[in-house]
Design an enzyme around this catalytic site. Structure first.
Site, PDB file in Angstrom:
ATOM      1  N   ASP A 202       0.852  -1.187   0.000  1.00  0.00           N
ATOM      2  CA  ASP A 202       0.000   0.000   0.000  1.00  0.00           C
ATOM      3  C   ASP A 202       0.888   1.237   0.000  1.00  0.00           C
ATOM      4  O   ASP A 202       1.796   1.369   0.833  1.00  0.00           O
ATOM      5  CB  ASP A 202      -0.906   0.015   1.241  1.00  0.00           C
ATOM      6  CG  ASP A 202      -1.918   1.144   1.188  1.00  0.00           C
ATOM      7  OD1 ASP A 202      -3.014   0.928   0.623  1.00  0.00           O
ATOM      8  OD2 ASP A 202      -1.607   2.241   1.694  1.00  0.00           O
ATOM      9  N   ASN A 210      -2.240  12.886  -4.304  1.00  0.00           N
ATOM     10  CA  ASN A 210      -3.293  13.316  -5.226  1.00  0.00           C
ATOM     11  C   ASN A 210      -3.724  14.750  -4.950  1.00  0.00           C
ATOM     12  O   ASN A 210      -3.942  15.537  -5.878  1.00  0.00           O
ATOM     13  CB  ASN A 210      -4.497  12.382  -5.112  1.00  0.00           C
ATOM     14  CG  ASN A 210      -4.342  11.123  -5.954  1.00  0.00           C
ATOM     15  OD1 ASN A 210      -3.637  11.124  -6.960  1.00  0.00           O
ATOM     16  ND2 ASN A 210      -4.990  10.055  -5.537  1.00  0.00           N
ATOM     17  N   HIS A 215      -4.680  14.242  -9.674  1.00  0.00           N
ATOM     18  CA  HIS A 215      -4.915  12.821  -9.956  1.00  0.00           C
ATOM     19  C   HIS A 215      -4.088  12.275 -11.125  1.00  0.00           C
ATOM     20  O   HIS A 215      -3.654  11.121 -11.072  1.00  0.00           O
ATOM     21  CB  HIS A 215      -6.406  12.580 -10.201  1.00  0.00           C
ATOM     22  CG  HIS A 215      -7.227  12.670  -8.954  1.00  0.00           C
ATOM     23  ND1 HIS A 215      -7.306  11.647  -8.035  1.00  0.00           N
ATOM     24  CD2 HIS A 215      -7.995  13.693  -8.464  1.00  0.00           C
ATOM     25  CE1 HIS A 215      -8.096  12.002  -7.039  1.00  0.00           C
ATOM     26  NE2 HIS A 215      -8.525  13.251  -7.264  1.00  0.00           N
ATOM     27  N   ASP A 219      -1.895   8.940 -10.835  1.00  0.00           N
ATOM     28  CA  ASP A 219      -1.925   7.773 -11.726  1.00  0.00           C
ATOM     29  C   ASP A 219      -0.523   7.389 -12.164  1.00  0.00           C
ATOM     30  O   ASP A 219      -0.188   6.193 -12.261  1.00  0.00           O
ATOM     31  CB  ASP A 219      -2.794   8.082 -12.950  1.00  0.00           C
ATOM     32  CG  ASP A 219      -4.258   8.257 -12.585  1.00  0.00           C
ATOM     33  OD1 ASP A 219      -4.649   7.801 -11.487  1.00  0.00           O
ATOM     34  OD2 ASP A 219      -5.006   8.832 -13.401  1.00  0.00           O
ATOM     35  N   GLU A 245      -4.948   2.098  -4.003  1.00  0.00           N
ATOM     36  CA  GLU A 245      -3.477   2.113  -4.035  1.00  0.00           C
ATOM     37  C   GLU A 245      -2.897   0.862  -3.389  1.00  0.00           C
ATOM     38  O   GLU A 245      -1.725   0.850  -3.007  1.00  0.00           O
ATOM     39  CB  GLU A 245      -2.950   3.373  -3.340  1.00  0.00           C
ATOM     40  CG  GLU A 245      -3.234   3.459  -1.857  1.00  0.00           C
ATOM     41  CD  GLU A 245      -4.575   4.115  -1.528  1.00  0.00           C
ATOM     42  OE1 GLU A 245      -4.738   4.519  -0.363  1.00  0.00           O
ATOM     43  OE2 GLU A 245      -5.429   4.226  -2.430  1.00  0.00           O
TER      44      GLU A 245
END
Length: 340
Positions: A202, A210, A215, A219, A245
């Site tokens: 994680d 973010n 965002h 990504d 994530e």
């Protein structure tokens, strides 16, 4: 007479109906004139010769019409009239007349029967040819439809394969999703033999990344993390995007020590360099939970245990590896981050 017969043969070869009528008429007139000027004593021999030649011509033209054959047989009737006029008291003239008339009528009947049979044969041949052509057209149409069906079948198969791949793959990172994981395990592993280790990874502070960079940059961080993971795992290992994530690594037939070693290498690989794009730069770290499982245990139970170990790693300060055995309720050990 030879010239007239030659003209008759040439007309027959060229198959001109008009020329056939002309040649037959000339031939009939020629035989008539020959019968008028021939010596009287040769009448019977001439009649016999004419009878044979006319018979051969009539029977040799099974497709000729009744009109054409009547013209061709007319010399026989002229000869019969000549004999009757010149020899009215001959004892055999009645028999000769009956013979010539009967022979001519018989020839006409035979020839018309042949003509009828020939017409029927032509009709059957034409019908067979038409039926064959219809069958050929139907065969071509069926073959064309079959090709269209094969092409449609290939497109459907490709579309099905693409849809299955889309349904099994994470569109952002390209790794498997949960559905793809289950399908992959069913296809490549027997449930009674599947064993190994699990790594639950994680990203730390991903929401903050973010919020700070947007965002699209988040990504990119996820895709970079998957790329760095795939650089270290084995060929048969499976990487799954398990959540937003969160990523799950399935290591078939791996021991706990091997899994811990790989987990630490993965932690270091993710944190080895910042993610940079368009002026944005961000160092990222990952928390990893490790566990092992065997065929006697449900895979979902082992995944939940790896997830629990990962949350314990986050609770212990993040950027570290936590190990949880199948029988232990508390972590076996903690692999701290390497000192920089």
């Amino acid at each position: 007479m030879g010239i007239l017969l030659g003209l008759r043969r040439m007309a027959s070869k060229r198959r001109s109906q008009r020329k056939l009528y002309i040649s037959d008429t000339l031939l009939a007139l020629g035989w008539t004139l020959y019968g008028l000027v021939m010596p009287l004593g040769n009448g019977l021999s001439a009649a016999t010769t004419l009878l044979m030649v006319s018979s051969l011509h009539v029977l040799g033209q099974p497709g000729a019409s009744l009109k054409q054959n009547a013209i061709h047989l007319s010399p026989l009737f002229f000869l019969l009239a000549q004999l009757l006029l010149r020899l009215p008291d001959h004892p055999d003239h009645l028999a000769l007349g009956i013979l010539l008339a009967g022979w001519s009528g018989g020839l006409l009947l035979i020839q018309q029967h042949l003509r009828h049979n020939r017409k029927q044969a032509l009709v059957r041949e034409r019908s067979q040819h038409q039926a064959f052509r219809q069958l050929q057209e139907a065969h071509d149409q069926l073959q064309l439809k079959n090709e269209h069906l094969q092409h449609s079948r290939k497109r459907l198969q490709q579309a099905l394969k693409s849809s299955q791949q889309l349904a099994s793959t994470d569109a952002l990172t390209g790794c498997l999703n949960r559905r793809g994981m289950m399908r992959h395990l069913k296809q490549h592993f027997a449930p009674q033999t599947l064993q190994g280790a699990l790594l639950m990874l994680d990203l730390d502070h991903f929401k903050k990344i973010n919020d700070q960079h947007g965002h699209p940059f988040g990504d990119l961080v996820l895709k970079t993390m998957v790329q760095r993971i795939e650089m270290l795992i084995r060929t048969g290992d499976v990487v799954v995007r398990y959540g937003g994530e969160e990523f799950l690594c399935i290591l078939p037939d791996a021991s706990l020590d091997d899994a811990c070693t790989l987990a630490e290498r993965l932690r270091q690989m993710v944190a080895c360099a910042p993610v940079v794009e368009d002026g944005h730069s961000q160092w990222v770290t990952v928390s990893i939970g490790v566990t092992v499982f065997d065929a006697q245990e449900e895979l979902q139970t082992a995944i939940e245990r790896a997830d629990q170990a990962m949350y314990q790693a986050k609770g212990s300060g993040r950027n570290r590896v936590k190990v949880l055995s199948p029988t232990a309720r508390k972590p076996l050990r903690t692999v701290p981050p390497a000192m920089s």
